[in-house]
Motif scaffolding. Structure first.
Motif, mmCIF file in Angstrom:
data_model
loop_
_atom_site.group_PDB
_atom_site.id
_atom_site.type_symbol
_atom_site.label_atom_id
_atom_site.label_comp_id
_atom_site.label_asym_id
_atom_site.label_seq_id
_atom_site.Cartn_x
_atom_site.Cartn_y
_atom_site.Cartn_z
ATOM 1 N N SER A 95 45.394 47.838 51.447
ATOM 2 C CA SER A 95 45.957 47.740 50.026
ATOM 3 C C SER A 95 46.385 46.430 49.735
ATOM 4 O O SER A 95 46.482 46.062 48.537
ATOM 5 C CB SER A 95 47.112 48.917 50.048
ATOM 6 O OG SER A 95 48.098 48.647 50.892
ATOM 7 N N ASP A 96 47.159 45.647 50.493
ATOM 8 C CA ASP A 96 47.421 44.419 50.120
ATOM 9 C C ASP A 96 46.456 43.327 49.769
ATOM 10 O O ASP A 96 46.806 42.737 48.726
ATOM 11 C CB ASP A 96 48.448 43.798 51.398
ATOM 12 C CG ASP A 96 49.612 44.551 51.848
ATOM 13 O OD1 ASP A 96 50.251 45.266 50.748
ATOM 14 O OD2 ASP A 96 50.063 44.377 52.892
ATOM 15 N N ASN A 97 45.396 43.581 50.556
ATOM 16 C CA ASN A 97 44.370 42.725 50.418
ATOM 17 C C ASN A 97 43.505 43.288 48.801
ATOM 18 O O ASN A 97 43.202 42.051 48.069
ATOM 19 C CB ASN A 97 43.332 42.945 51.324
ATOM 20 C CG ASN A 97 43.493 42.253 52.626
ATOM 21 O OD1 ASN A 97 44.395 41.592 52.660
ATOM 22 N ND2 ASN A 97 43.081 42.627 53.736
ATOM 23 N N LEU A 119 45.359 44.504 46.403
ATOM 24 C CA LEU A 119 46.181 44.070 45.185
ATOM 25 C C LEU A 119 46.070 42.584 44.863
ATOM 26 O O LEU A 119 46.244 41.975 43.920
ATOM 27 C CB LEU A 119 47.656 44.289 45.580
ATOM 28 C CG LEU A 119 48.034 45.973 45.355
ATOM 29 C CD1 LEU A 119 49.198 46.331 45.675
ATOM 30 C CD2 LEU A 119 47.921 46.250 43.921
ATOM 31 N N SER A 120 46.274 41.674 46.013
ATOM 32 C CA SER A 120 46.153 40.354 45.863
ATOM 33 C C SER A 120 44.819 39.843 45.349
ATOM 34 O O SER A 120 44.896 38.903 44.556
ATOM 35 C CB SER A 120 46.376 39.631 47.425
ATOM 36 O OG SER A 120 45.300 39.973 48.325
ATOM 37 N N SER A 121 43.559 40.624 45.726
ATOM 38 C CA SER A 121 42.339 40.146 45.078
ATOM 39 C C SER A 121 42.413 40.547 43.546
ATOM 40 O O SER A 121 42.005 39.702 42.668
ATOM 41 C CB SER A 121 41.367 41.118 45.810
ATOM 42 O OG SER A 121 39.963 40.593 45.004
ATOM 43 N N GLU A 123 45.161 40.720 41.820
ATOM 44 C CA GLU A 123 46.166 39.564 41.174
ATOM 45 C C GLU A 123 45.137 38.436 40.945
ATOM 46 O O GLU A 123 45.489 37.786 39.531
ATOM 47 C CB GLU A 123 47.175 39.317 41.887
ATOM 48 C CG GLU A 123 48.199 40.644 41.994
ATOM 49 C CD GLU A 123 49.519 40.305 42.646
ATOM 50 O OE1 GLU A 123 49.320 39.648 43.741
ATOM 51 O OE2 GLU A 123 50.707 40.811 42.350
ATOM 52 N N ARG A 124 44.558 37.831 41.655
ATOM 53 C CA ARG A 124 43.629 36.627 41.673
ATOM 54 C C ARG A 124 42.596 36.735 40.394
ATOM 55 O O ARG A 124 42.667 35.933 39.603
ATOM 56 C CB ARG A 124 42.908 36.323 42.791
ATOM 57 C CG ARG A 124 43.956 35.770 43.835
ATOM 58 C CD ARG A 124 43.202 35.060 44.827
ATOM 59 N NE ARG A 124 42.383 35.827 45.599
ATOM 60 C CZ ARG A 124 42.485 36.574 46.773
ATOM 61 N NH1 ARG A 124 43.559 36.608 47.239
ATOM 62 N NH2 ARG A 124 41.489 37.482 47.186
ATOM 63 N N LYS A 125 41.860 37.850 40.459
ATOM 64 C CA LYS A 125 41.026 38.231 39.185
ATOM 65 C C LYS A 125 41.824 37.916 37.871
ATOM 66 O O LYS A 125 41.231 37.515 36.907
ATOM 67 C CB LYS A 125 40.248 39.401 39.483
ATOM 68 C CG LYS A 125 39.089 39.389 40.599
ATOM 69 C CD LYS A 125 38.106 40.521 40.565
ATOM 70 C CE LYS A 125 38.732 41.834 40.194
ATOM 71 N NZ LYS A 125 37.918 42.915 40.285
ATOM 72 N N GLU A 146 52.067 41.800 37.840
ATOM 73 C CA GLU A 146 53.004 42.519 38.461
ATOM 74 C C GLU A 146 52.457 43.706 39.279
ATOM 75 O O GLU A 146 51.794 44.544 38.687
ATOM 76 C CB GLU A 146 54.227 43.108 37.722
ATOM 77 C CG GLU A 146 54.925 41.875 36.833
ATOM 78 C CD GLU A 146 56.251 42.466 35.967
ATOM 79 O OE1 GLU A 146 56.174 43.844 36.136
ATOM 80 O OE2 GLU A 146 56.698 41.900 35.472
ATOM 81 N N ALA A 147 52.306 43.310 40.681
ATOM 82 C CA ALA A 147 51.804 44.528 41.266
ATOM 83 C C ALA A 147 52.839 45.441 41.923
ATOM 84 O O ALA A 147 53.690 45.294 42.247
ATOM 85 C CB ALA A 147 50.865 43.936 42.566
ATOM 86 N N VAL A 158 48.277 46.760 38.627
ATOM 87 C CA VAL A 158 48.509 45.541 38.623
ATOM 88 C C VAL A 158 48.826 45.603 36.948
ATOM 89 O O VAL A 158 47.940 45.799 35.971
ATOM 90 C CB VAL A 158 47.758 44.418 38.969
ATOM 91 C CG1 VAL A 158 47.997 43.106 38.619
ATOM 92 C CG2 VAL A 158 47.818 44.722 40.434
#
Length: 259
Positions: free
Chosen positions: A93-95, A97-99, A101-103, A113-114, A130
């Motif tokens: 899940s962390d990957n 959410l971070s992906s 957020e970057r997009k 905000e995730a 997000v």
């Protein structure tokens, strides 16, 4: 407030939208577009939506092209919410959410905000989302900068006590430095005819003093044997072999070029 709900599924359950607890009433002007992943453009005017919600069961939703369309139809300071539901617990899940957020940041949105919800007790699935907002200014907008009023004025108080710099110098500082003598204290005459002036010129080029030539000494005992036995820092490097304690004699053509 105008709201648009997007999903890549055929059906969108309004219960999912209600769980987001959006501010204001969305029922007056709410639109829903299903199968949004197949849409190249959204049939809406630019800056016409206050909020856009994206709901999907696919972790790579939405695509970059769809995010660009969301950015286009949102009003300045409008909100975008991407809600991913039905994901398996074993997914990183962390990957995800971070992906996501970057997009969203690359698409031009601000302050993502995730949040991650706890997995469902019975189904074992979890949801994540997000939230970000569109800037209040448009891309490509310009504004003028106010001209500077100049450098700030610095007031100098004439009553300030200034220190005399000369008073900081000591007697040792005022003494004229004495340069150390080069070679022996005996110098060649101005109109030298004995050859001492030429010898001193050769010594200056070699970096040796007259005392070193008149009475050569060696700490290692090998300086007089020739260059093959001398170290790289030997002051006699380049001179012919000699006997320690005896004057080193230089040939007349010693400093002449070999070629």
């Amino acid at each position: 407030m105008a709201m648009l709900a997007l999903t890549d599924d055929v059906i969108l359950h309004l219960s999912i939208v209600n769980k987001l607890k959006l501010e204001g009433s969305m029922t007056d002007n709410a639109l829903i577009i299903t199968m949004a992943s197949t849409q190249s453009t959204l049939p809406l005017d630019p800056s016409s939506m206050d909020t856009v919600i994206g709901v999907s069961k696919v972790h790579d939703f939405p695509a970059a092209s769809l995010l660009a369309e969301i950015f286009r139809i949102l009003k300045p300071d409008g909100n975008v919410i991407i809600h991913l539901t039905g994901l398996a617990v074993d997914l990183p899940s962390d990957n995800i959410l971070s992906s996501l957020e970057r997009k969203i940041l690359v698409a031009g949105f601000l302050e993502p905000e995730a949040s991650l919800q706890q997995p469902d007790t019975f189904t074992g699935v979890q949801s994540m989302q997000v939230k970000a907002r569109k800037p209040s200014w448009n891309i490509g907008s310009s504004f003028s900068l106010k001209a500077s009023k100049g450098l700030p004025k610095v007031q100098i108080n004439d009553d300030m006590d200034l220190i005399d710099e000369d008073s900081l110098l000591t007697e040792e500082d005022l003494k004229k430095p004495q340069l150390p003598p080069v070679g022996s204290t005996r110098k060649a005459c101005k109109n030298c005819t004995c050859g001492r002036a030429e010898e001193e010129q050769k010594v200056e080029k070699l970096g040796l003093t007259m005392e070193q030539l008149d009475n050569p000494q060696s700490a290692c005992g090998s300086c007089g044997l020739g260059d093959a036995f001398r170290c790289s820092t030997c002051p006699y490097k380049g001179l012919p072999a000699f006997k320690l304690g005896e004057k080193v004699s230089l040939s007349n053509n010693f400093l002449d070029a070999d070629i």
